[in-house]
Design an enzyme around this catalytic site. Structure first.
Site: not given
Ligand SMILES: NC(=O)c1ccc[n+]([C@@H]2O[C@H](COP(=O)([O-])OP(=O)(O)OC[C@H]3O[C@@H](n4cnc5c(N)ncnc54)[C@H](O)[C@@H]3O)[C@@H](O)[C@H]2O)c1
Ligand SMILES: O=C(O)C[C@H](O)C(=O)O
Length: 347
Positions: A35, A116, A122, A185, A188, A212
């Site tokens: 969070a 990333r 990914r 997705d 977008r 994804h």
């Molecule tokens: N599904 C999707 O469409 C989608 C879209 C965007 C990003 N993502 C993914 O979401 C993830 C997070 O992205 P972000 O930009 O928020 O990254 P970020 O680094 O800004 O935030 C991630 C958070 O996770 C926390 N964290 C790490 N290990 C943890 C644990 N064991 N317990 C609790 N918290 C923990 C970190 O301290 C950090 O605050 C990435 O893997 C990213 O690829 C997925």
């Molecule tokens: O592209 C990424 O690594 C983050 C996420 O899965 C996205 O689709 O934006």
């Protein structure tokens, strides 16, 4: 039915009276794990505004007391707590730790893990994020085994199967309650097609199926009423949707991946899950779930949601020869990424 649900999703974010409602009718506890991160903070903000949330539990390895204290000054009916693995919580009188964060949660949204940087896939996140998701889902199995889990952490094509295996080992796996979030997705695809058609995005609803990651993402533009792009435009829109994440990663130039649009998408997904839990019978949205629609054991397609999660994994209807070509190309990759997650959880 799908387009009605989709229109509701968009309206949820644009209708101020609903957004800022102070009546938390049948509100639920929602936990966000990760969070304090780039997604976690704006996602928590949006959930703090939701009338469907009575208690927002923010958990991370750092920073959540500050996030929770900050959110707690927003005058909505929900309470908020900030939880860390060990000492320190907000409010200070609250028991911290993952048990306190998860106990009583109806929905757990998981954006924990690394994002990333340019040049990475990914799947390059697997080595770090697989273990993070495994540990967090083990805690969910222990402390909120009946919650719907919404997995955002990448690679979703592998982290969701990891979660399934963990839950199976703990004896609490319910496929209706485990979803990978692929809503971004759909967002977008809607945005890009609306721009191409000169329409308001709220009037466009693209079904996006598969997984994804790159070519595993398949937008079904052939099913959009009134949309008949040239072959060249269809190819460009398909590839842009598949690689929309890369577009953001490149523009952020090393500062991470999509956070704001993902927070919005994660909020939309969670709101719809909560609305269905509260009795709405028109909730249909795409999610990456256990599936028998193809020979990939997990697949994203429109799903109907009810009080206990997914009530029906719906088919995706007729697809064009062009889309079938992508489907044939995608399935071997998708199955490999799923198997990688399963193998990791069972090693
Ligand atoms: N599904 C999707 O469409 C989608 C879209 C965007 C990003 N993502 C993914 O979401 C993830 C997070 O992205 P972000 O930009 O928020 O990254 P970020 O680094 O800004 O935030 C991630 C958070 O996770 C926390 N964290 C790490 N290990 C943890 C644990 N064991 N317990 C609790 N918290 C923990 C970190 O301290 C950090 O605050 C990435 O893997 C990213 O690829 C997925
Ligand atoms: O592209 C990424 O690594 C983050 C996420 O899965 C996205 O689709 O934006």
């Amino acid at each position: 039915m799908f387009s009605l649900a989709s229109r509701r999703l968009v309206n949820a974010a644009t209708n101020n009276s609903r957004f800022f409602s102070s009546t938390a009718v049948m509100g639920k506890k929602v936990a966000v794990l990760g969070a304090a991160g780039g997604i976690g903070q704006p996602l928590s903000l949006l959930l703090k505004l939701s009338p469907n949330v009575s208690e927002l539990s923010c958990y991370d390895i750092v920073g959540t007391p500050g996030v929770a204290a900050d959110l707690s000054h927003i005058p909505t009916a929900s309470s908020v707590t900030g939880n860390l693995p060990a000492a320190g919580s907000w409010p200070p009188s609250h028991n911290t730790g993952i048990e306190a964060a998860l106990t009583g949660a109806s929905v757990v949204v998981i954006p924990a893990g690394v994002p990333r940087k340019p040049g990475m896939t990914r799947d390059d996140l697997f080595n770090t994020n697989a273990g993070i998701v495994k540990g967090l889902v083990e805690a969910c199995a222990d402390f909120c085994p009946d919650a719907v889990l919404a997995i955002i952490s990448n690679p979703v094509n592998s982290t969701v199967p990891i979660a399934a295996e963990v839950l199976k080992k703990k004896g609490v796996y319910n496929p209706k309650k485990l979803c990978g979030v692929t809503t971004l997705d759909v967002c977008r695809a809607n945005t890009f097609v609306a721009a191409s058609m000169g329409k308001d995005p709220k009037d466009v609803n693209v079904t996006v199926i598969g997984g994804h990651a790159g070519i595993t993402i398949l937008p079904l533009f052939s099913q959009v009423p009134g949309f008949s792009p040239s072959d060249e435009d269809r190819e460009a829109l398909t590839v842009r949707t598949q690689f929309g994440g890369d577009e953001v990663v490149k523009a952020k130039a090393g500062a991470g991946s999509a956070t704001l649009s993902m927070a919005y998408a994660g909020y939309l997904f969670t709101e719809e899950v909560l609305r269905a839990m509260n009795g709405a019978d028109d909730v249909v949205q795409c999610a990456f779930v256990e599936s028998s629609l193809t020979d990939a054991p997990f697949f994203s397609s429109p799903c109907k949601f009810g009080p206990d999660g997914v009530t029906e994994v719906m088919g995706f209807g007729e697809i064009s020869a062009y889309e079938q070509k992508w489907m044939d190309q995608m399935l071997p990759d998708l199955k490999k990424q799923i198997q990688k997650g399963i193998d990791f959880a069972n090693q």
